[in-house]
Design a protein around this motif. Structure first.
Motif, PDB file in Angstrom:
ATOM      1  N   THR A   1       0.815  -1.216   0.000  1.00 47.85           N
ATOM      2  CA  THR A   1       0.000   0.000   0.000  1.00 47.85           C
ATOM      3  C   THR A   1       0.850   1.268   0.000  1.00 47.85           C
ATOM      4  O   THR A   1       0.309   2.366  -0.083  1.00 47.85           O
ATOM      5  CB  THR A   1      -0.954   0.027   1.207  1.00 47.85           C
ATOM      6  N   ARG A   2       2.157   1.145   0.117  1.00 46.75           N
ATOM      7  CA  ARG A   2       3.007   2.342   0.089  1.00 46.75           C
ATOM      8  C   ARG A   2       3.418   2.693  -1.334  1.00 46.75           C
ATOM      9  O   ARG A   2       3.922   3.778  -1.597  1.00 46.75           O
ATOM     10  CB  ARG A   2       4.273   2.107   0.908  1.00 46.75           C
TER      11      ARG A   2
ATOM     12  N   TYR B   1       0.142   2.240  -6.620  1.00 46.82           N
ATOM     13  CA  TYR B   1      -1.021   1.674  -5.935  1.00 46.82           C
ATOM     14  C   TYR B   1      -1.894   2.793  -5.361  1.00 46.82           C
ATOM     15  O   TYR B   1      -3.123   2.756  -5.464  1.00 46.82           O
ATOM     16  CB  TYR B   1      -0.573   0.723  -4.820  1.00 46.82           C
ATOM     17  N   VAL B   2      -1.241   3.790  -4.754  1.00 44.08           N
ATOM     18  CA  VAL B   2      -1.978   4.913  -4.140  1.00 44.08           C
ATOM     19  C   VAL B   2      -2.841   5.616  -5.182  1.00 44.08           C
ATOM     20  O   VAL B   2      -4.036   5.865  -4.973  1.00 44.08           O
ATOM     21  CB  VAL B   2      -0.989   5.916  -3.481  1.00 44.08           C
TER      22      VAL B   2
ATOM     23  N   ASN C   1      -7.499  -2.671   5.382  1.00 46.56           N
ATOM     24  CA  ASN C   1      -6.211  -3.252   5.021  1.00 46.56           C
ATOM     25  C   ASN C   1      -5.748  -2.855   3.625  1.00 46.56           C
ATOM     26  O   ASN C   1      -4.591  -3.114   3.277  1.00 46.56           O
ATOM     27  CB  ASN C   1      -6.273  -4.784   5.125  1.00 46.56           C
ATOM     28  N   ILE C   2      -6.636  -2.269   2.836  1.00 42.77           N
ATOM     29  CA  ILE C   2      -6.223  -1.902   1.474  1.00 42.77           C
ATOM     30  C   ILE C   2      -6.095  -0.384   1.302  1.00 42.77           C
ATOM     31  O   ILE C   2      -5.651   0.078   0.251  1.00 42.77           O
ATOM     32  CB  ILE C   2      -7.180  -2.467   0.390  1.00 42.77           C
ATOM     33  N   ILE C   3      -6.458   0.396   2.346  1.00 42.12           N
ATOM     34  CA  ILE C   3      -6.345   1.860   2.224  1.00 42.12           C
ATOM     35  C   ILE C   3      -4.889   2.266   2.431  1.00 42.12           C
ATOM     36  O   ILE C   3      -4.303   1.952   3.465  1.00 42.12           O
ATOM     37  CB  ILE C   3      -7.231   2.580   3.273  1.00 42.12           C
ATOM     38  N   PRO C   4      -4.282   2.998   1.471  1.00 42.91           N
ATOM     39  CA  PRO C   4      -2.906   3.479   1.675  1.00 42.91           C
ATOM     40  C   PRO C   4      -2.868   4.487   2.809  1.00 42.91           C
ATOM     41  O   PRO C   4      -3.735   5.369   2.881  1.00 42.91           O
ATOM     42  CB  PRO C   4      -2.557   4.148   0.328  1.00 42.91           C
ATOM     43  N   GLN C   5      -1.875   4.380   3.678  1.00 45.90           N
ATOM     44  CA  GLN C   5      -1.795   5.257   4.852  1.00 45.90           C
ATOM     45  C   GLN C   5      -1.755   6.742   4.471  1.00 45.90           C
ATOM     46  O   GLN C   5      -2.325   7.586   5.147  1.00 45.90           O
ATOM     47  CB  GLN C   5      -0.544   4.912   5.675  1.00 45.90           C
ATOM     48  N   ARG C   6      -1.062   7.042   3.371  1.00 47.30           N
ATOM     49  CA  ARG C   6      -0.887   8.450   2.971  1.00 47.30           C
ATOM     50  C   ARG C   6      -2.209   9.134   2.674  1.00 47.30           C
ATOM     51  O   ARG C   6      -2.331  10.346   2.820  1.00 47.30           O
ATOM     52  CB  ARG C   6      -0.062   8.506   1.686  1.00 47.30           C
ATOM     53  N   ILE C   7      -3.175   8.385   2.174  1.00 48.16           N
ATOM     54  CA  ILE C   7      -4.434   9.013   1.758  1.00 48.16           C
ATOM     55  C   ILE C   7      -5.617   8.477   2.567  1.00 48.16           C
ATOM     56  O   ILE C   7      -6.758   8.501   2.120  1.00 48.16           O
ATOM     57  CB  ILE C   7      -4.705   8.832   0.249  1.00 48.16           C
TER      58      ILE C   7
END
Lengths: 195, 205
Positions: A3-4, A8-9, B62-68
């Motif tokens: 997820t980093r 993907y973001v 679990n699939i959400i990127p931390q940045r957003i």
């Protein structure tokens, strides 16, 4: 999945927005006919109430029938009851937050108010928005328009009652600006139509 | 270890009440509580949105990127707010005329983002859903108490129904109509409840 990863973001965001957009578009599409019907019913109901007319039942069909049979919209934008005893004018006032639109109905001599109803307002809920409530609008029924004295307002909303006047209604506590805005808007419109 | 349902409700309704203890959702607590009917609609909207957005965000956690993650939370919450708005508009346009402005304000309620971030982001879906319901109920309890005081004193009505014989005994207390009164009432209520909870905690030690 990582997820980093910037790819993907970006992909995640795009897919999420597309899915949300799709969901809301579907809901909008499905509810559009219902919303259009509700809008028409609301307008017909407001105009009927402004003219103090009641249909045989509360259905959209009856309200449509009442408005088309008993009230005519003249080319100049005036509403006229088919028996010619009541005349309705749409008015716009610059409310505290946004425009206030409504219909005010007068008797055929244009000197007494039959009723007032609101088509649209965006005033503060619980304060200015209370102009739609019966407790406020019922005050206008039978109110005289003071055409004789040109130094006074045609109608007065709130403020001190002037001795001998019969053209005043109470404003709404806590909604001074809305009451004032409505008074100015109504007086501007009425001075064009009735003087 | 996952919290039990009782623990979740006890926490959000009292010990960590979102309005009184966490000081979240204050804006709407001040704005809508002068009329009980409006308050109830706002509470229903917040409860639904908090519960459903907590559920969805927990499923996606679990699939959400931390940045957003915050952008994602806002997007999901906004979607539910729009759904609430459209559904009320379609089912009951009369109700929507009065509460329409409030519905759009639900997204600004910090309780919803707060619970999404503090609970749904790190817990499984069912407890997250229950946490959303419990937070909504905790919020509703406080708002209803304030509204039950403000409406009778400010307007002489309760749920729009005039108080009995009000022409004889009732005098309008104008400040209760204004948000100012909600500041005072909320502060007094917060003080009282916190005092009660602190004494209870001291008694348990």
């Amino acid at each position: 999945m990582n997820t980093r990863n910037p790819v993907y973001v970006v992909l995640f965001m795009i897919i999420l927005m597309v899915l949300i957009g799709l969901l809301l578009s579907i809901i909008n599409f499905v509810t559009k006919p219902t919303l259009a019907r509700n809008e028409e019913l609301l307008k017909n109901r407001i105009i009927s109430r402004a003219f103090v007319m009641k249909p045989s039942d509360e259905s959209a069909e009856q309200y449509r029938k009442l408005v088309t049979d008993s009230i005519r919209l003249e080319p100049n934008g005036t509403y006229l009851s088919t028996d010619r005893t009541r005349v309705g004018f749409e008015f716009i006032a610059n409310g505290f937050w946004d425009k206030i639109r409504g219909v005010i109905v007068l008797d055929s001599s244009l000197s007494t108010i039959v009723n007032i109803q609101f088509l649209e307002q965006h005033e503060t809920p619980g304060l200015g928005a209370r102009i739609e409530e019966l407790e406020f609008t019922d005050q206008f029924k039978g109110l005289k328009i003071d055409k004789a004295n040109t130094s006074r307002q045609l109608i007065q909303i709130g403020g001190t009652k002037i001795a001998g006047s019969n053209n005043r209604v109470d404003g709404i506590t806590g909604a001074t600006q809305t009451s004032l805005a409505l008074m100015i808007g109504l007086n501007n419109m009425l001075s064009e139509k009735v003087k | 270890m996952a919290e039990s349902t009782t623990a979740i409700f006890k926490r959000s309704l009292l010990n960590e009440n979102p309005v009184l203890r966490q000081v979240l959702g204050i804006c709407s607590a001040l704005a809508v509580t002068n009329i009980l009917t409006n308050t109830l609609f706002m509470c229903a909207g917040v409860l639904f949105t908090t519960a459903m957005s907590n559920l969805v965000l927990s499923i996606m956690r679990n699939i959400i990127p931390q940045r957003i993650r915050m952008i994602t939370q806002v997007a999901v919450i906004s979607a539910f707010v729009v759904i609430v708005d459209v559904v009320i508009k379609a089912l009951s346009p009369d109700v929507h005329r009065f509460i329409g402005p409030y519905v759009g304000l639900i997204i600004t309620n910090c309780i919803i983002m707060g619970r999404a971030e503090a609970f749904a982001a790190s817990n499984t879906p069912l407890p997250s859903f229950l946490d959303g319901v419990a937070s909504g109920l905790g919020y509703s309890l406080v708002l209803i108490v304030i509204a039950v005081i403000r409406e009778p004193l400010g307007f002489g009505t309760i749920l729009g129904i005039p108080l009995p014989l009000r022409e004889i005994w009732w005098h309008q207390w104008t400040i209760m109509v204004m948000p100012t009164s909600a500041f005072f009432l909320l502060a007094l209520l917060t003080w009282y409840i916190r005092n009660l909870l602190d004494k209870k905690k001291a008694g348990q030690k």
